[in-house]
Design a protein around this motif. Structure first.
Motif, short mmCIF file in Angstrom:
data_model
loop_
_atom_site.label_atom_id
_atom_site.label_comp_id
_atom_site.label_asym_id
_atom_site.label_seq_id
_atom_site.Cartn_x
_atom_site.Cartn_y
_atom_site.Cartn_z
N ALA A 132 10.58 6.82 -2.09
CA ALA A 132 10.58 6.08 -0.83
C ALA A 132 10.40 6.95 0.42
CB ALA A 132 11.85 5.23 -0.72
N PRO A 133 11.00 8.16 0.50
CA PRO A 133 10.87 8.92 1.75
C PRO A 133 9.42 9.19 2.18
CG PRO A 133 12.63 9.84 0.44
CD PRO A 133 11.94 8.81 -0.43
N THR A 134 8.50 9.28 1.23
CA THR A 134 7.10 9.50 1.59
C THR A 134 6.20 8.33 1.16
OG1 THR A 134 6.70 10.71 -0.47
CG2 THR A 134 7.30 12.01 1.49
N ASN A 135 6.80 7.20 0.77
CA ASN A 135 6.05 6.02 0.34
C ASN A 135 5.02 6.40 -0.72
OD1 ASN A 135 5.28 3.26 0.36
ND2 ASN A 135 3.61 3.72 1.76
N VAL A 163 0.86 -1.17 0.00
CA VAL A 163 0.00 0.00 0.00
C VAL A 163 0.90 1.22 0.00
CG1 VAL A 163 -1.74 1.27 1.31
CG2 VAL A 163 -1.80 -1.22 1.27
N PHE A 164 0.58 2.18 -0.85
CA PHE A 164 1.39 3.39 -0.93
C PHE A 164 0.52 4.55 -1.38
CE2 PHE A 164 1.81 0.81 -4.72
CZ PHE A 164 1.42 1.68 -5.73
N GLY A 171 0.57 17.33 -5.89
CA GLY A 171 -0.42 17.03 -4.87
C GLY A 171 -0.85 15.58 -4.95
N TYR A 172 -1.58 15.15 -3.95
CA TYR A 172 -2.01 13.76 -3.87
C TYR A 172 -3.27 13.51 -4.69
CZ TYR A 172 1.49 12.95 -0.36
OH TYR A 172 2.70 12.82 0.28
N VAL A 173 -3.38 12.29 -5.19
CA VAL A 173 -4.57 11.84 -5.90
C VAL A 173 -5.60 11.43 -4.85
CG1 VAL A 173 -5.49 10.13 -7.52
CG2 VAL A 173 -3.16 11.06 -7.86
N LEU A 201 13.27 15.49 -6.73
CA LEU A 201 12.47 14.74 -7.68
C LEU A 201 11.88 15.68 -8.73
CD1 LEU A 201 11.39 12.00 -8.54
CD2 LEU A 201 9.52 12.29 -6.89
N ALA A 202 11.50 16.89 -8.30
CA ALA A 202 10.99 17.89 -9.25
C ALA A 202 12.02 18.17 -10.33
CB ALA A 202 10.62 19.17 -8.50
N ARG A 203 13.27 18.32 -9.94
CA ARG A 203 14.33 18.58 -10.92
C ARG A 203 14.51 17.39 -11.85
NH1 ARG A 203 19.44 18.65 -12.73
NH2 ARG A 203 20.40 20.66 -13.11
#
Length: 163
Positions: free
Chosen positions: A104-107, A35-36, A68-70, A148-150
Protein backbone atom coordinates in the motif's frame (compact mmCIF):
# COMPACT_ATOMS: atom_id res chain seq x y z
CA UNK A 1 -9.03 6.15 -6.45
CA UNK A 2 -11.21 9.18 -5.83
CA UNK A 3 -11.31 10.93 -9.21
CA UNK A 4 -11.82 9.79 -12.81
CA UNK A 5 -8.56 9.39 -14.71
CA UNK A 6 -10.24 10.63 -17.90
CA UNK A 7 -12.18 13.73 -16.84
CA UNK A 8 -11.34 14.40 -13.18
CA UNK A 9 -14.92 14.04 -11.88
CA UNK A 10 -15.21 12.73 -8.33
CA UNK A 11 -16.05 9.01 -8.38
CA UNK A 12 -18.68 7.28 -6.28
CA UNK A 13 -19.33 3.61 -5.68
CA UNK A 14 -21.96 2.04 -7.88
CA UNK A 15 -23.15 -1.55 -7.96
CA UNK A 16 -21.92 -3.61 -10.90
CA UNK A 17 -23.84 -6.86 -11.41
CA UNK A 18 -20.74 -9.10 -11.56
CA UNK A 19 -18.12 -7.02 -9.72
CA UNK A 20 -19.94 -5.60 -6.70
CA UNK A 21 -19.30 -2.00 -5.64
CA UNK A 22 -16.98 -0.30 -8.16
CA UNK A 23 -15.92 3.35 -8.53
CA UNK A 24 -18.11 5.04 -11.16
CA UNK A 25 -17.85 8.30 -13.10
CA UNK A 26 -21.21 9.98 -13.77
CA UNK A 27 -19.68 12.33 -16.33
CA UNK A 28 -18.10 9.55 -18.47
CA UNK A 29 -20.81 7.06 -17.51
CA UNK A 30 -18.14 4.45 -16.95
CA UNK A 31 -16.83 2.21 -14.19
CA UNK A 32 -13.24 2.97 -13.19
CA UNK A 33 -11.29 -0.02 -11.95
CA UNK A 34 -8.30 0.27 -9.62
CA UNK A 35 -4.98 1.32 -11.09
CA UNK A 36 -1.71 0.42 -9.41
CA UNK A 37 1.98 -0.08 -10.11
CA UNK A 38 3.44 -3.53 -10.75
CA UNK A 39 6.95 -4.41 -9.64
CA UNK A 40 9.15 -7.46 -9.27
CA UNK A 41 11.58 -8.46 -6.56
CA UNK A 42 14.06 -11.29 -6.90
CA UNK A 43 15.87 -13.76 -4.75
CA UNK A 44 19.03 -13.97 -6.86
CA UNK A 45 20.47 -17.42 -6.17
CA UNK A 46 23.65 -19.17 -7.22
CA UNK A 47 23.30 -22.05 -9.65
CA UNK A 48 23.51 -24.53 -6.73
CA UNK A 49 20.85 -22.48 -4.89
CA UNK A 50 22.95 -22.31 -1.74
CA UNK A 51 23.81 -18.59 -1.83
CA UNK A 52 21.87 -15.38 -2.45
CA UNK A 53 22.91 -11.88 -3.48
CA UNK A 54 21.61 -9.03 -1.36
CA UNK A 55 22.23 -5.40 -2.28
CA UNK A 56 22.49 -1.99 -0.62
CA UNK A 57 21.10 1.01 -2.51
CA UNK A 58 20.69 4.78 -2.40
CA UNK A 59 23.04 5.32 0.54
CA UNK A 60 20.98 3.18 2.89
CA UNK A 61 22.84 0.87 5.28
CA UNK A 62 20.58 -2.18 5.00
CA UNK A 63 20.48 -5.13 2.61
CA UNK A 64 17.46 -5.79 0.38
CA UNK A 65 16.48 -7.87 -2.65
CA UNK A 66 16.98 -6.73 -6.22
CA UNK A 67 13.71 -5.14 -7.38
CA UNK A 68 12.20 -2.88 -10.00
CA UNK A 69 9.07 -1.89 -11.87
CA UNK A 70 7.52 -3.81 -14.74
CA UNK A 71 7.52 -1.76 -17.95
CA UNK A 72 4.37 -1.31 -20.01
CA UNK A 73 3.99 -4.30 -22.33
CA UNK A 74 6.59 -6.37 -20.44
CA UNK A 75 5.98 -9.79 -18.88
CA UNK A 76 6.85 -10.03 -15.19
CA UNK A 77 9.38 -12.81 -15.85
CA UNK A 78 11.13 -10.66 -18.46
CA UNK A 79 11.17 -7.75 -16.00
CA UNK A 80 12.81 -9.98 -13.36
CA UNK A 81 15.61 -10.96 -15.75
CA UNK A 82 16.01 -7.38 -17.00
CA UNK A 83 16.29 -5.89 -13.52
CA UNK A 84 18.97 -8.42 -12.50
CA UNK A 85 20.88 -7.70 -15.71
CA UNK A 86 20.54 -3.91 -15.29
CA UNK A 87 21.33 -3.69 -11.57
CA UNK A 88 23.93 -6.47 -11.26
CA UNK A 89 25.13 -7.19 -14.80
CA UNK A 90 24.22 -10.88 -14.38
CA UNK A 91 22.38 -13.15 -16.80
CA UNK A 92 19.38 -15.00 -15.37
CA UNK A 93 19.31 -18.71 -16.19
CA UNK A 94 15.96 -19.62 -14.61
CA UNK A 95 12.97 -17.76 -13.22
CA UNK A 96 10.24 -19.12 -10.96
CA UNK A 97 7.38 -17.29 -9.28
CA UNK A 98 7.17 -17.36 -5.47
CA UNK A 99 4.44 -15.09 -4.15
CA UNK A 100 2.77 -11.70 -4.56
CA UNK A 101 1.77 -8.97 -2.12
CA UNK A 102 0.09 -5.60 -2.53
CA UNK A 103 2.28 -2.92 -0.92
CA UNK A 104 0.00 0.00 0.00
CA UNK A 105 2.68 2.66 0.75
CA UNK A 106 3.65 2.77 -2.94
CA UNK A 107 0.36 1.47 -4.42
CA UNK A 108 2.31 -1.44 -5.90
CA UNK A 109 1.57 -5.08 -6.55
CA UNK A 110 4.91 -6.75 -5.84
CA UNK A 111 5.59 -10.05 -7.61
CA UNK A 112 8.42 -12.05 -6.07
CA UNK A 113 10.55 -14.50 -8.04
CA UNK A 114 13.50 -16.80 -7.50
CA UNK A 115 16.10 -16.45 -10.23
CA UNK A 116 19.35 -18.35 -10.68
CA UNK A 117 22.55 -17.02 -12.19
CA UNK A 118 25.72 -18.93 -13.02
CA UNK A 119 28.18 -16.06 -12.75
CA UNK A 120 30.01 -15.31 -9.52
CA UNK A 121 31.05 -11.70 -10.08
CA UNK A 122 28.40 -9.02 -10.38
CA UNK A 123 28.98 -5.76 -12.26
CA UNK A 124 26.49 -3.40 -10.60
CA UNK A 125 25.12 -0.21 -12.09
CA UNK A 126 24.86 3.15 -10.32
CA UNK A 127 21.68 2.12 -8.47
CA UNK A 128 23.62 -0.41 -6.37
CA UNK A 129 25.99 0.88 -3.68
CA UNK A 130 27.25 -2.59 -2.76
CA UNK A 131 26.35 -6.24 -3.13
CA UNK A 132 27.38 -9.47 -1.50
CA UNK A 133 26.78 -13.21 -1.71
CA UNK A 134 25.31 -14.60 1.52
CA UNK A 135 24.54 -18.14 2.60
CA UNK A 136 20.77 -18.54 2.95
CA UNK A 137 21.04 -18.44 6.74
CA UNK A 138 23.33 -15.38 6.67
CA UNK A 139 20.81 -13.64 4.41
CA UNK A 140 18.04 -14.36 6.92
CA UNK A 141 19.98 -12.35 9.51
CA UNK A 142 21.30 -9.64 7.15
CA UNK A 143 18.18 -8.55 5.27
CA UNK A 144 16.39 -5.38 6.35
CA UNK A 145 14.17 -6.10 9.37
CA UNK A 146 10.40 -5.57 9.05
CA UNK A 147 10.59 -5.13 5.27
CA UNK A 148 8.71 -6.64 2.36
CA UNK A 149 12.06 -7.99 1.13
CA UNK A 150 12.47 -9.86 4.42
CA UNK A 151 8.93 -11.22 4.27
CA UNK A 152 9.58 -12.62 0.80
CA UNK A 153 12.94 -14.11 1.81
CA UNK A 154 11.60 -15.72 4.99
CA UNK A 155 8.55 -16.99 3.13
CA UNK A 156 10.79 -18.64 0.56
CA UNK A 157 13.11 -20.13 3.19
CA UNK A 158 10.39 -21.34 5.56
CA UNK A 159 7.66 -22.10 3.01
CA UNK A 160 5.14 -19.85 4.77
CA UNK A 161 4.47 -16.23 3.88
CA UNK A 162 3.23 -13.80 6.56
CA UNK A 163 0.52 -12.32 4.34
Amino acid sequence: MNYCMQCGTRLHLKHHDTEGEVPYCDSCQAFRYPVFNTAVSMLVLSERRDRIILIQQYGRPFYVLVAGYVNKGEDAEAAAAREVREELGLTVRSVSFNHSHYFAPTNTLMLNFTVTVDEEEAHPNEEVDSWRWFSLEEARRAIKPESLARAFLIGYLDGQYPF
